[in-house]
Write a protein that holds these residues in place. Structure first.
Motif, PDB file in Angstrom:
ATOM      1  N   ARG A  12       0.605  -1.138  -0.252  1.00 29.25           N
ATOM      2  CA  ARG A  12      -0.201   0.165   0.040  1.00 29.25           C
ATOM      3  C   ARG A  12       0.447   1.053   0.020  1.00 29.25           C
ATOM      4  O   ARG A  12       1.826   1.058   0.393  1.00 29.25           O
ATOM      5  N   GLU A  14       1.522   5.190   0.503  1.00 28.23           N
ATOM      6  CA  GLU A  14       1.475   5.854   2.429  1.00 28.23           C
ATOM      7  C   GLU A  14       1.808   7.583   2.015  1.00 28.23           C
ATOM      8  O   GLU A  14       2.894   7.451   1.166  1.00 28.23           O
ATOM      9  N   ASP A  15       1.630   8.302   2.504  1.00 27.47           N
ATOM     10  CA  ASP A  15       1.828   9.611   2.660  1.00 27.47           C
ATOM     11  C   ASP A  15       2.743  10.035   3.900  1.00 27.47           C
ATOM     12  O   ASP A  15       1.933   9.941   4.838  1.00 27.47           O
TER      13      ASP A  15
END
Length: 715
Positions: A12, A14-15
């Motif tokens: 995944r 993510e920031d």
């Protein structure tokens, strides 16, 4: 029952704030390459981040995530972001898009390596199309270059591909053509001509870029060109070729306007002659070309045939003619008056004896079965056949005591680069230097690297020829090399070893046709015929040889190692200084060797400023002023006439004596008295250059533009 397919799941995105990231020491990229970090930072500031970082969580003592992440893949992007933060152009808490990898399927080093190895550079054609789109959107070449951190020249080169036929670009996209070939086709905008040349080349294996340029840039060919003589104008016209003729003046057969057709006919005829030679004489291979580069047989073992024995009838005829010739010549030597009839009879007898002695050579059938021949065209258009060459891979494998089964008996040298077809026959094009015309202005520019190479290659062959005639200095030159190797550099790992190297000059056109090269070839041929056929007999032969012959053979071999070529990447300052010592010792210079500046070897390949400089140095500034208004080609041809017999040399050929001016080596220096400036009286100068009256006629000037271009069509 069907087996269930395991579905993959992706990591995944993510920031993550930038200050929570740190560069991993497991990143495999340690060597700087490509776009600089500063340039990459500017690009990110302009277009933002285009690719996420690959990160892994940093674990604590209990294997729990600490909230921080290291970056094993994307280190250059991380450094660019770090630079933006340090420059206050980005906040240190700015969220950065990251692919977070958890789990141990692959290591950090594995991910870092895969990211860099699996990357594929953009295809040049895709780059061209992208640049083309950006230009259509209004961006200039300089702005495109700045945005993508390439030179303006690179952008222009890619955009130049627009001049290539779309059909050829499609072939390039399908990997049926190389980038170098596409670049060669871009020399012209004529799509029809490009496709015509490619269709012709696609039927043959010779598709080198220089050959493409040669076919695209040729306009017309003289009827006296060796290719035209070989094919014959009649055969050319029968194949649909057009010959331009001058109805008002002597045109020496006219000019052939379809070089590609003539080239195709010549290649086909060469292939047929090569096939006939291979079949009739039994050679393993025959390589043919209109012309081979000087030194093309380097690395090949040469073997020689023996003259066919006289038949009984020929021997009887020879003895009778020789007896009559000797008797008549002896009687005539005592005669008190000239007798035309006796002179004519002696000439007839001599011609008949020459015909009998001019018998074909007979070669060892075993050597012929493993050897080959070269077929090319002589300057007069006749076939030139060089027989008796063996490639290293065709040498018989002889096992000697202590040798491995795969070892060959003896060191047979380095194989020459020779292409051949499956049938043992190949047809190659002649190498042509890609000298590009310089922009004309009044600035005296340095000579082009290509011209310096060609001039110094010519000097090398001439100096080789001169050194071969002076065995004493040849011994000294080789002894000098020995002492340098023994006392000043590194010792040899074997008990005794001397490597004799002979440089090639494959790009210098016409070098093999010079007097010096021909004399070298004649010596090589003469010694090749005299030396024993078997190498194990060579030692006894040399021991029994008289001192004079042994020294002459030594000088010949030593002379072939001379190399005073100056290249852009190799100025060879010390070697050139030693070459001057050798030249002075044997009294050698290029003027006495016979070199003269001509349109082809110098004047037609330099700027107008160089031409005027040459005339000014050799004949005075007043002579230069007489031709400074002429067009480039007219000026070069007139300068050739003015420089004839003046002993002027361009700077790269001034190898001995004072090298600051040509007057030191020019016979005109003596005529100038004590004035080193070589004063020329106005009365000694022609009122106008040759045919100046014709050049002043506007109609004649237009004719000359065409005439010179036809006369100068590349051979």
């Amino acid at each position: 029952m069907a087996k269930a397919v395991h579905k993959i799941t992706l990591d995944r995105s993510e920031d993550i704030p930038f200050d929570k990231l740190e560069l991993s020491q497991q990143n495999v990229r340690n060597i700087k390459a490509g776009v600089s970090i500063e340039d990459l930072a500017d690009d990110i500031a302009r277009r933002k981040l285009l690719q996420s970082l690959s990160v892994r969580p940093i674990l604590g003592e209990n294997e729990e995530e600490t909230g921080r992440f290291h970056v094993p893949a994307g280190g250059r992007r991380y450094r660019a972001l770090e630079l933006l933060v340090s420059q206050k152009r980005m906040a240190k808490t700015e969220p950065v898009p990251c692919i977070v990898k958890r789990g141990e399927e692959t290591s950090a080093e594995d991910d870092s390596l895969a990211e860099n190895v699996h990357r594929v550079d953009l295809h040049p054609l895709d780059q061209y199309r992208a640049f083309q789109t950006l230009r259509e959107q209004g961006l200039g070449e300089e702005e495109i270059a700045a945005r993508f951190f390439v030179s303006v020249a690179t952008v222009r080169q890619r955009l130049r591909l627009a001049s290539v036929s779309p059909r050829l670009l499609d072939l390039y996209a399908e990997d049926e053509m190389k980038l170098e070939q596409i670049m060669a086709f871009s020399i012209t905008n004529d799509h029809v001509r490009q496709e015509q040349v490619w269709d012709m080349l696609s039927r043959h294996h010779t598709r080198d870029p220089y050959y493409v340029r040669r076919l695209l840039t040729e306009t017309t060919i003289r009827a006296g060109d060796r290719r035209a003589v070989y094919v014959s104008v009649k055969a050319y016209e029968a194949a649909g070729g057009v010959v331009m003729r001058d109805l008002f003046d002597e045109d020496n057969g006219g000019w052939l306007q379809d070089p590609a057709l003539l080239e195709q006919l010549g290649i086909e005829k060469l292939r047929a002659d090569a096939e006939a030679l291979k079949t009739e004489e039994g050679w393993k291979w025959v390589e043919s070309a209109f012309d081979f580069p000087y030194g093309h047989t380097s690395g090949l073992r040469r073997f020689y045939g023996e003259l066919r024995e006289f038949t009984e009838e020929e021997l009887a005829r020879h003895d009778a003619l020789k007896a009559e010739y000797d008797e008549l010549d002896a009687d005539y030597a005592d005669a008190e008056s000239y007798c035309e009839e006796i002179e004519r009879r002696l000439e007839e007898l001599g011609n008949e004896l020459d015909q009998l002695n001019d018998r074909p050579f007979v070669f060892d059938p075993d050597e012929v079965a493993r050897g080959g021949a070269f077929i090319s065209l002589a300057a007069n258009g006749e076939l030139k056949v060089e027989r008796g060459f063996v490639r290293p891979e065709d040498e018989p494998q002889v096992k000697t005591e202590g040798d491995d089964p795969g070892d060959a008996d003896g060191d047979i040298g380095k194989a020459a680069d020779a292409s051949s077809s499956a049938a043992g026959i190949s047809v190659n094009g002649k190498p042509v230097s890609d000298d590009q015309p310089e922009e004309e202005d009044d600035t005296l520019r340095p000579l082009s690297d290509r011209l310096v190479i060609d001039l110094t290659a010519t000097r090398t062959v001439a100096l080789r020829n001169a050194l071969a005639s002076d065995p004493v200095i040849a011994f000294v030159a080789v002894l000098h090399a020995f002492v340098l190797k023994i006392f000043y550099l590194y010792g040899s790992e074997t008990c005794l070893e001397l490597t004799l190297q002979s440089a090639k000059f494959s790009q210098t056109q016409g070098l093999g046709d010079t007097l010096w090269a021909k004399e070298i070839d004649q010596r090589q041929e003469a010694w090749g015929q005299d030396l024993p056929k078997k190498p194990e007999e060579l030692w006894d032969y040399l021991v029994a040889l008289d001192d004079g012959s042994r020294q002459a053979l030594f000088a010949h071999c030593a002379s072939l190692s001379v190399n005073v070529v100056i290249e852009p990447w190799n100025k060879r300052t010390r070697a050139i200084a030693n070459a001057k010592q050798v030249a002075r010792s044997i009294g050698f210079d290029m003027v006495t060797a016979g070199w003269v500046p001509t349109f082809d070897n110098y004047l037609g390949r330099v700027t107008k400023a160089h031409i005027l400089q040459a005339v000014g140095e050799a004949k005075g500034e007043q002579s230069a002023q007489l031709i400074d208004h002429l067009k480039k080609q007219d000026m070069a041809r007139e300068a050739e006439r003015l420089l004839d017999g003046r002993g002027w040399l361009p700077e790269p050929l001034r190898i001995i004596g004072t090298e600051t001016g040509s007057e030191d080596v020019s016979p005109a220096a003596d005529e100038a008295g004590d004035d080193p400036a070589l004063e020329v009286n106005v009365g000694d100068l022609p009122a106008f250059p040759a045919d100046a009256a014709d050049l002043s006629d506007p109609h004649q000037e237009a004719h000359d533009d065409d005439g010179y271009s036809h006369l100068d069509a590349a051979e």
